[in-house]
Scaffold this motif. Structure first.
Motif, mmCIF file in Angstrom:
data_model
loop_
_atom_site.group_PDB
_atom_site.id
_atom_site.type_symbol
_atom_site.label_atom_id
_atom_site.label_comp_id
_atom_site.label_asym_id
_atom_site.label_seq_id
_atom_site.Cartn_x
_atom_site.Cartn_y
_atom_site.Cartn_z
ATOM 1 N N PHE A 175 66.507 53.621 87.134
ATOM 2 C CA PHE A 175 65.615 52.545 87.544
ATOM 3 C C PHE A 175 65.936 51.411 86.335
ATOM 4 O O PHE A 175 65.798 51.535 85.279
ATOM 5 N N TRP A 176 65.974 50.025 86.859
ATOM 6 C CA TRP A 176 66.323 49.177 85.986
ATOM 7 C C TRP A 176 65.514 47.975 86.529
ATOM 8 O O TRP A 176 65.455 47.445 87.812
ATOM 9 N N LEU A 177 64.456 47.291 85.757
ATOM 10 C CA LEU A 177 63.552 46.398 85.976
ATOM 11 C C LEU A 177 63.962 45.101 86.535
ATOM 12 O O LEU A 177 63.489 44.755 87.536
ATOM 13 N N ASP A 180 64.745 42.324 93.589
ATOM 14 C CA ASP A 180 64.497 42.938 94.956
ATOM 15 C C ASP A 180 63.323 42.421 95.457
ATOM 16 O O ASP A 180 62.788 42.575 96.766
ATOM 17 N N ASN A 181 62.244 42.368 94.633
ATOM 18 C CA ASN A 181 61.002 42.092 94.947
ATOM 19 C C ASN A 181 60.292 40.495 94.408
ATOM 20 O O ASN A 181 59.096 40.433 94.234
ATOM 21 N N GLY A 182 61.244 39.725 94.559
ATOM 22 C CA GLY A 182 60.972 38.315 94.038
ATOM 23 C C GLY A 182 59.961 37.711 94.754
ATOM 24 O O GLY A 182 58.927 37.021 94.181
ATOM 25 N N ILE A 211 53.948 48.851 87.120
ATOM 26 C CA ILE A 211 53.577 48.906 88.730
ATOM 27 C C ILE A 211 54.586 49.361 89.280
ATOM 28 O O ILE A 211 54.493 49.767 90.505
ATOM 29 N N ALA A 212 55.866 49.008 89.024
ATOM 30 C CA ALA A 212 56.929 49.552 89.777
ATOM 31 C C ALA A 212 57.053 50.818 90.005
ATOM 32 O O ALA A 212 57.419 51.577 90.960
#
Length: 341
Positions: free
Chosen positions: A280-282, A288-290, A147-148
């Motif tokens: 990119f690190w999940l 950041d998108n909590g 998704i990211a």
């Protein structure tokens, strides 16, 4: 917790710290990095839950981590494994609402490769009854990464490039891109997966081992103008792909499946063609998108429940056979290794 065992069987790490090496996720002998252990039953603190394992998945990041090459230091004597599915059987203060529920989880207290483990309640997702344990055990790392990644690509155009496209994560991204009306250039090492990837929605499938791969990719790049390269491999071929992409392209690397070191041959592209290389690190993306996590978790489960997404399983490995059997299991290329108690 009086009705629970006093001890739990776990697979623990033998190494300490970060090696600084990048040898890739291949494992020739798991006993170099792991050993069996019987540990005291962990007790959940405030905001934590105790989970009885149903199934744990093995991701490349797990293999990098136990070898000390993940970038985050491993801890000698701590249970291994990042992700799994299980039943919440006890909880600390503030997390009692999860007790009795089947959850997907990321281990943030003790590793997932254990009969019982502790993690933060915030790292658990209650599972819909229609979601299989196999999908629950692989519910977070790959799906949320998909998704990211696709979100990054969608913000930069209508076409993007995927390396290791026949992987579990690659297939999730292809299906999601199709649903969003995006085009994908999918890179593989064996064309026997091409028809299946096209059925999922791949626009182009290219074999990176083909003699004319560079010419094939250059042609596809001119026609489709991909702006983002989502790369799990990060090798010399990746650099050639990036060079052939249009101005303003972004190379997003999130793995190092190929351990080779390679030169960057055309750094001027970063200056004169406004290209960007980034990681990119999940975990950071989730932090950041909590505020979006609840909605994203619902979307992930819906996709698994209705069959748009599924988890391909290569083999099931008993927890007590991980040390002796993990190396052989990693030789099976199609699907995930699932660890069961």
């Amino acid at each position: 917790m009086s009705d629970l065992p006093e001890q739990t069987f776990s697979i623990i790490q033998k190494l300490e710290g970060y090696s600084g090496k990048s040898e890739g996720p291949a494992i020739s002998d798991a006993s170099l990095y792991l050993e069996d252990a019987t540990l005291p039953m962990p007790e959940p603190a405030a905001g934590q839950v105790l989970i009885k394992l149903r199934m744990a998945s093995v991701n490349p990041s797990d293999l990098h981590f136990i070898k000390g090459e993940y970038g985050q230091p491993c801890v000698k004597g701590a249970p291994a494994g990042f992700e799994g599915c299980g039943d919440a059987v006890a909880a600390g203060a503030g997390a009692e609402g999860l007790v009795g529920k089947r959850v997907a989880f990321v281990a943030a207290g003790s590793g997932a490769w254990s009969e019982y483990c502790v993690t933060q309640a915030a790292m658990c997702i209650p599972l819909h009854p229609a979601v299989k344990d196999e999908d629950g055990a692989a519910q977070i790392v790959n799906p949320l990464t998909a998704i990211a990644m696709v979100d990054i690509a969608e913000k930069n155009g209508d076409c993007f490039v995927i390396s290791a496209a026949a992987s579990q994560l690659g297939k999730l991204m292809i299906g999601l891109a199709r649903d969003k009306g995006l085009k994908t250039i999918c890179l593989v090492r064996r064309m026997d997966s091409a028809d299946a990837l096209r059925a999922l929605g791949a626009t182009e499938v290219l074999d990176v081992t083909a003699d004319d791969f560079e010419a094939q990719f250059a042609s596809a790049s001119r026609a489709l103008k991909p702006r983002v390269f989502l790369d799990a491999v990060t090798d010399a071929i990746s650099e050639k792909v990036f060079v052939a992409m249009p101005n303003n392209a972004r190379w997003v690397t999130y793995g190092k499946l190929n351990p080779e070191l390679f030169p960057m041959t055309q750094m001027g592209q970063l200056i004169f063609q406004s290209k960007v290389i980034e990681g990119f690190w999940l975990t950071r993306w989730m932090q950041d998108n909590g505020a979006l996590m609840a909605d994203l978790a619902k979307e992930v489960q819906t996709r698994f429940a209705d069959g748009r997404w599924s988890t391909d399983v290569a083999t099931y490995l008993p927890l007590r056979d991980v040390v002796s059997g993990l190396a052989a299991a990693t030789q099976i290329k199609d699907g995930k290794i699932m660890i069961k108690p």
